[in-house]
Design an enzyme around this catalytic site. Sequence first.
Site, PDB file in Angstrom:
ATOM      1  N   GLY A  38       8.986   2.527   4.901  1.00 16.06           N
ATOM      2  CA  GLY A  38       7.709   2.592   4.194  1.00 16.06           C
ATOM      3  C   GLY A  38       7.298   1.216   3.699  1.00 16.06           C
ATOM      4  O   GLY A  38       7.758   0.191   4.202  1.00 16.06           O
ATOM      5  N   PHE A  39       6.435   1.173   2.689  1.00 17.10           N
ATOM      6  CA  PHE A  39       5.961  -0.112   2.178  1.00 17.10           C
ATOM      7  C   PHE A  39       7.107  -0.978   1.667  1.00 17.10           C
ATOM      8  O   PHE A  39       7.151  -2.183   1.906  1.00 17.10           O
ATOM      9  CB  PHE A  39       4.939   0.115   1.059  1.00 17.10           C
ATOM     10  CG  PHE A  39       3.619   0.643   1.539  1.00 17.10           C
ATOM     11  CD1 PHE A  39       2.773  -0.159   2.296  1.00 17.10           C
ATOM     12  CD2 PHE A  39       3.219   1.932   1.243  1.00 17.10           C
ATOM     13  CE1 PHE A  39       1.555   0.316   2.748  1.00 17.10           C
ATOM     14  CE2 PHE A  39       2.003   2.418   1.686  1.00 17.10           C
ATOM     15  CZ  PHE A  39       1.161   1.609   2.438  1.00 17.10           C
ATOM     16  N   VAL A 104      19.100   9.875   8.374  1.00 17.44           N
ATOM     17  CA  VAL A 104      20.322   9.768   7.578  1.00 17.44           C
ATOM     18  C   VAL A 104      20.657  11.114   6.958  1.00 17.44           C
ATOM     19  O   VAL A 104      19.811  11.774   6.360  1.00 17.44           O
ATOM     20  CB  VAL A 104      20.163   8.692   6.482  1.00 17.44           C
ATOM     21  CG1 VAL A 104      21.376   8.672   5.561  1.00 17.44           C
ATOM     22  CG2 VAL A 104      19.976   7.323   7.119  1.00 17.44           C
ATOM     23  N   GLU A 195      -9.577  11.948  -3.284  1.00 16.61           N
ATOM     24  CA  GLU A 195     -10.102  11.396  -2.035  1.00 16.61           C
ATOM     25  C   GLU A 195     -10.224  12.474  -0.972  1.00 16.61           C
ATOM     26  O   GLU A 195     -11.185  12.468  -0.180  1.00 16.61           O
ATOM     27  CB  GLU A 195      -9.212  10.239  -1.581  1.00 16.61           C
ATOM     28  CG  GLU A 195      -9.341   9.032  -2.504  1.00 16.61           C
ATOM     29  CD  GLU A 195      -8.377   7.901  -2.220  1.00 16.61           C
ATOM     30  OE1 GLU A 195      -8.552   6.805  -2.786  1.00 16.61           O
ATOM     31  OE2 GLU A 195      -7.432   8.111  -1.424  1.00 16.61           O
ATOM     32  N   ASP A 325       9.316   4.348  -4.040  1.00 19.19           N
ATOM     33  CA  ASP A 325       9.148   5.610  -4.765  1.00 19.19           C
ATOM     34  C   ASP A 325      10.466   6.240  -5.186  1.00 19.19           C
ATOM     35  O   ASP A 325      10.511   7.017  -6.138  1.00 19.19           O
ATOM     36  CB  ASP A 325       8.374   6.616  -3.899  1.00 19.19           C
ATOM     37  CG  ASP A 325       6.931   6.193  -3.677  1.00 19.19           C
ATOM     38  OD1 ASP A 325       6.499   5.206  -4.303  1.00 19.19           O
ATOM     39  OD2 ASP A 325       6.235   6.837  -2.871  1.00 19.19           O
ATOM     40  N   ALA A 342       1.889   1.968  -3.634  1.00 21.25           N
ATOM     41  CA  ALA A 342       2.278   0.925  -2.680  1.00 21.25           C
ATOM     42  C   ALA A 342       2.646  -0.404  -3.333  1.00 21.25           C
ATOM     43  O   ALA A 342       3.618  -1.046  -2.931  1.00 21.25           O
ATOM     44  CB  ALA A 342       1.144   0.714  -1.669  1.00 21.25           C
ATOM     45  N   GLN A 343       1.872  -0.847  -4.332  1.00 22.46           N
ATOM     46  CA  GLN A 343       2.076  -2.192  -4.871  1.00 22.46           C
ATOM     47  C   GLN A 343       3.474  -2.423  -5.462  1.00 22.46           C
ATOM     48  O   GLN A 343       4.124  -3.431  -5.147  1.00 22.46           O
ATOM     49  CB  GLN A 343       0.996  -2.529  -5.894  1.00 22.46           C
ATOM     50  CG  GLN A 343      -0.205  -3.252  -5.302  1.00 22.46           C
ATOM     51  CD  GLN A 343       0.188  -4.486  -4.505  1.00 22.46           C
ATOM     52  OE1 GLN A 343       0.968  -5.322  -4.945  1.00 22.46           O
ATOM     53  NE2 GLN A 343      -0.378  -4.614  -3.314  1.00 22.46           N
TER      54      GLN A 343
END
Length: 449
Positions: A38-39, A104, A195, A325, A342-343
């Site tokens: 991921g990010f 995993v 959204e 996360d 994300a940041q």
Amino acid sequence: MMRNNFTSNTYKDIEYCSSDTICLPKTTLKRLVVIGGGFAGLSLVEGLKNKPIQVVLIDKNNYHQFQPLLYQVATSGLEPDSIAFPFRKQFKGYKNVRFRLAEVQEIDTNSKKIQTNKGYLTYDYLVVATGTTTNFFGMKNVENNSLGMKSIRDSLNIRHLMLQNLEQATITCNAKERDALTNFAIVGGGPAGVEMAGALAEFCKYILPKDYPEYPSSLMKIYLVEGSGKLIPTMSEKASAKTLKYLKELNVEVLLNEIVTDYDGEIVKTKSGKELLAKNFIWTAGVKGELPKGIDKKHIVGGNRLKTNEYLQVEGIENVFAMGDIAAVITNKTPKGHPQVAQPAIQQGKITAKNIMNSINNQPLIPFQYKDKGSLATVGKRRAVADLGKLKFTGYFAWLLWSFVHLMSISGFRNKILVGFNWTISYFSYEKSNRIIIRNFKKPELKDI
């Protein structure tokens, strides 16, 4: 085992392994295994590009997916390949990086061994960046009958179910069934829910009349259910109030202070006794950490996250880090950890890359300090809210900023062009991608309750 340098690609330089191991190139360098692309995982790997360390990324998918735009895939605004980018293409030119497609199953921190569905491998350093999965808070009926929105597969499931139900609504002569087939209930008033509701509202207003003249677009009702008293609770009061105003202008029925307690596939029930008729039910109300087996429960805190120190190390486990996360950096300033967006994940990936190299070189580690760059959310076209420190604004300029930030964040030049082109067409015409049902979506068999 003898290891050479990581630059050779010939078979003679493949590490000796038995039939139940994942083969990797020989190397004299330390091996870092990263679970999750991921990010956070991607940021970490980029930070270690061509450094003197062997990096192995394991993921159950062979691509990175840009999760902030999943709702546009779900509502036919974008095709899935526009927001997905293959890891192997991403790592072209990364001489020290290897990708392995595997899931995993268990981590053995004592022997520094990872068991996957394709075999096992060992590590010197381990980074867990497995992200989250949908949290239904123990409500089995809701889990069995609803759709989450955490992956491209989830988004395509939503798209296909929506289109199938709209087609079925043109066939049935039963008024109640037609209502259920054309109604949407979205649970969770965070950015994903808001959204999604905005995109569906624009679909109802601009696409439905053209594609489905058999019934009026007013037949399609969109409910957004939020358990707290405000939308996007992590943003400012101004952003929350403006978001509510935008959704009401788009004819979304927003239910605040309502907690969903049950859903049977057709009727949504809330704690206050309300019942909503909808066969399209999307759950965005919560997430929990997606952890492999093997890590002692004493390291796990609320939300099924790994508790780490300020260096993102899982305390008490040698050479194991957690990011994104799945990580909860518990301090006096962050008693609940950092936001699961994300940041923080990207910033944690960058600092962890430096700290792993510092650890190898016996240098001091750098504590992680999150720099909040602000929050953005969009509610359909030309409507958005932005909190950038003390600067808070809404409307068209906020929407332009949201569009620019997201476009620049997508991996791959081709993907940026595809998304930018689609958005340009949509801006002038409200047209979306081809609304094709590639496969019939069927809800899975009910799980045991």
